[in-house]
Design an enzyme around this catalytic site. Structure first.
Site, PDB file in Angstrom:
ATOM      1  N   LYS A 136      38.168 -14.917 -22.980  1.00  0.00           N
ATOM      2  CA  LYS A 136      39.032 -14.420 -21.896  1.00  0.00           C
ATOM      3  C   LYS A 136      39.464 -12.981 -22.192  1.00  0.00           C
ATOM      4  CE  LYS A 136      40.233 -19.121 -20.797  1.00  0.00           C
ATOM      5  NZ  LYS A 136      41.169 -20.046 -20.164  1.00  0.00           N
ATOM      6  N   GLY A 160      43.785 -24.780 -20.762  1.00  0.00           N
ATOM      7  CA  GLY A 160      44.902 -24.067 -21.360  1.00  0.00           C
ATOM      8  C   GLY A 160      46.219 -24.818 -21.295  1.00  0.00           C
ATOM      9  N   ASN A 187      34.858 -18.922 -24.765  1.00  0.00           N
ATOM     10  CA  ASN A 187      35.294 -17.990 -23.720  1.00  0.00           C
ATOM     11  C   ASN A 187      36.564 -17.315 -24.215  1.00  0.00           C
ATOM     12  OD1 ASN A 187      36.194 -16.680 -21.458  1.00  0.00           O
ATOM     13  ND2 ASN A 187      36.608 -18.533 -20.267  1.00  0.00           N
ATOM     14  N   GLU A 213      34.907 -28.320 -15.835  1.00  0.00           N
ATOM     15  CA  GLU A 213      36.209 -27.939 -16.369  1.00  0.00           C
ATOM     16  C   GLU A 213      37.310 -28.361 -15.395  1.00  0.00           C
ATOM     17  OE1 GLU A 213      35.935 -24.596 -19.425  1.00  0.00           O
ATOM     18  OE2 GLU A 213      36.123 -23.661 -17.474  1.00  0.00           O
ATOM     19  N   GLU A 267      39.700 -19.648 -13.261  1.00  0.00           N
ATOM     20  CA  GLU A 267      40.646 -18.518 -13.179  1.00  0.00           C
ATOM     21  C   GLU A 267      40.137 -17.479 -12.194  1.00  0.00           C
ATOM     22  OE1 GLU A 267      40.855 -17.725 -17.373  1.00  0.00           O
ATOM     23  OE2 GLU A 267      42.052 -19.527 -17.680  1.00  0.00           O
ATOM     24  N   HIS A 296      34.334 -19.460 -13.156  1.00  0.00           N
ATOM     25  CA  HIS A 296      35.462 -20.010 -13.914  1.00  0.00           C
ATOM     26  C   HIS A 296      36.652 -20.186 -12.972  1.00  0.00           C
ATOM     27  CE1 HIS A 296      38.733 -20.388 -16.768  1.00  0.00           C
ATOM     28  NE2 HIS A 296      37.826 -20.737 -17.663  1.00  0.00           N
ATOM     29  N   SER A 316      40.914 -27.639 -22.989  1.00  0.00           N
ATOM     30  CA  SER A 316      41.701 -27.968 -24.179  1.00  0.00           C
ATOM     31  C   SER A 316      40.906 -28.740 -25.235  1.00  0.00           C
ATOM     32  CB  SER A 316      42.981 -28.731 -23.791  1.00  0.00           C
ATOM     33  OG  SER A 316      43.784 -27.925 -22.945  1.00  0.00           O
TER      34      SER A 316
HETATM   35  C1  PEP Z   1      38.405 -22.344 -20.393  1.00  0.00           C
HETATM   36  O1  PEP Z   1      39.154 -21.472 -19.999  1.00  0.00           O
HETATM   37  O2  PEP Z   1      37.220 -22.351 -20.047  1.00  0.00           O
HETATM   38  C2  PEP Z   1      38.967 -23.371 -21.254  1.00  0.00           C
HETATM   39  C3  PEP Z   1      38.334 -24.502 -21.366  1.00  0.00           C
HETATM   40  O3  PEP Z   1      40.152 -23.075 -21.879  1.00  0.00           O
HETATM   41  P1  PEP Z   1      40.941 -24.001 -22.952  1.00  0.00           P
HETATM   42  O4  PEP Z   1      39.935 -24.490 -23.941  1.00  0.00           O
HETATM   43  O5  PEP Z   1      41.952 -23.086 -23.546  1.00  0.00           O
HETATM   44  O6  PEP Z   1      41.527 -25.116 -22.176  1.00  0.00           O
END
Ligand code: PEP
Length: 253
Positions: A11, A173, A9, A167, A97, A95, A212
């Protein structure tokens, strides 16, 4: 056995030049293992170019969001059929966000899920709890409710053509990762939720972990029985880092 899906992803990152370089770096290093599928989800403006670059390779293309509405007068939105038209096979819905920052409700996410499937896209449905919810021991209740909103709208059979991504919001992040055992516990719960309505669908649905994930923690997560891949944010912006996660899946074959 379920295939591994390693999804990037991107973003709201990159440029014409940098995203082309990232795409070609991933195409050049794609693992050949048949059961490890890689997917990139660039920002909308770069989807068509990426589709051209990956043509003929095993790399798949997806988008990060989709409108729940049909094409027409809706300024600034992107219909599912348009994503399909430019070469997407997948689209991320729900997601955290978008839920938290853009105010998307579970009902909206469910409508997006349905619109995606109606256009022939495979939705990647994100579910996950905040830190406050985890500390209040509400994790399973939260992910079950987010999942139920989609099952109620689309039907249990719809999950046969979908991917679920667990998630935990506190791990996205932040550099904090759920331990393999913490993640497995929630993945097992999600699969049991699906199995309660359809065991065959539960056995087949891919459940990705996101939060992460990096090359050095991927193997521990991916070795868990109910973790079928990763939804990768930050580490997917670097071809070598993204491919290292995929290699961890290959090594588990
Ligand atoms: C995400 O935004 O779906 C995600 C898992 O980000 P990160 O790997 O940076 O934590």
């Amino acid at each position: 056995m379920r295939d591994f899906l390693i999804a990037g992803n991107w973003k709201m990152n990159g440029s014409t030049a940098s995203n082309a370089e990232l795409t070609s770096g991933i195409v050049d290093g794609l693992p050949t293992a048949a059961n490890v599928i890689l997917l990139i989800c660039p920002p909308f403006p770069y989807l068509a170019a990426a589709a051209g670059q990956i043509a003929g390779s095993r790399l798949r293309l997806g988008a990060q969001n989709v409108s729940e509405q049909a094409p027409g007068a809706l300024t600034g939105e992107t219909a599912a059929v348009m994503l399909k038209d430019v070469g997407c096979e997948y689209v991320i819905v729900g997601h955290s966000e978008r839920r938290a920052i853009m105010g998307e409700s579970s009902a909206t996410v469910a409508a997006k899920f349905c619109a995606a499937q109606a256009a022939g896209l495979i939705p990647i449905l994100c579910v996950g709890e905040t830190l406050v919810e985890r500390e209040a021991e509400q994790t399973k209740e939260i992910v079950s409710a987010q999942l139920a909103a989609v099952i109620d709208a689309a039907g249990i059979d719809a999950l046969a053509n979908a991917v679920i991504a667990y998630e935990p919001v506190w791990a996205i992040g932040t550099g904090l990762t759920a331990t393999p055992e913490q993640a497995q516990d929630v993945h097992k719960h999600i699969r049991a939720d699906v199995a309660a309505q359809n065991e065959a669908v539960a056995a087949g649905v891919q459940i990705l972990y996101g939060g992460s994930v990096k090359g050095d923690n991927a193997a521990g997560l991916l070795s868990m029985p109910d973790i079928d891949g990763g939804l990768i944010g930050g580490a997917s912006l670097d071809a070598a880092g993204f491919l290292a996660i995929a290699e961890a899946a290959v090594d588990l074959n």
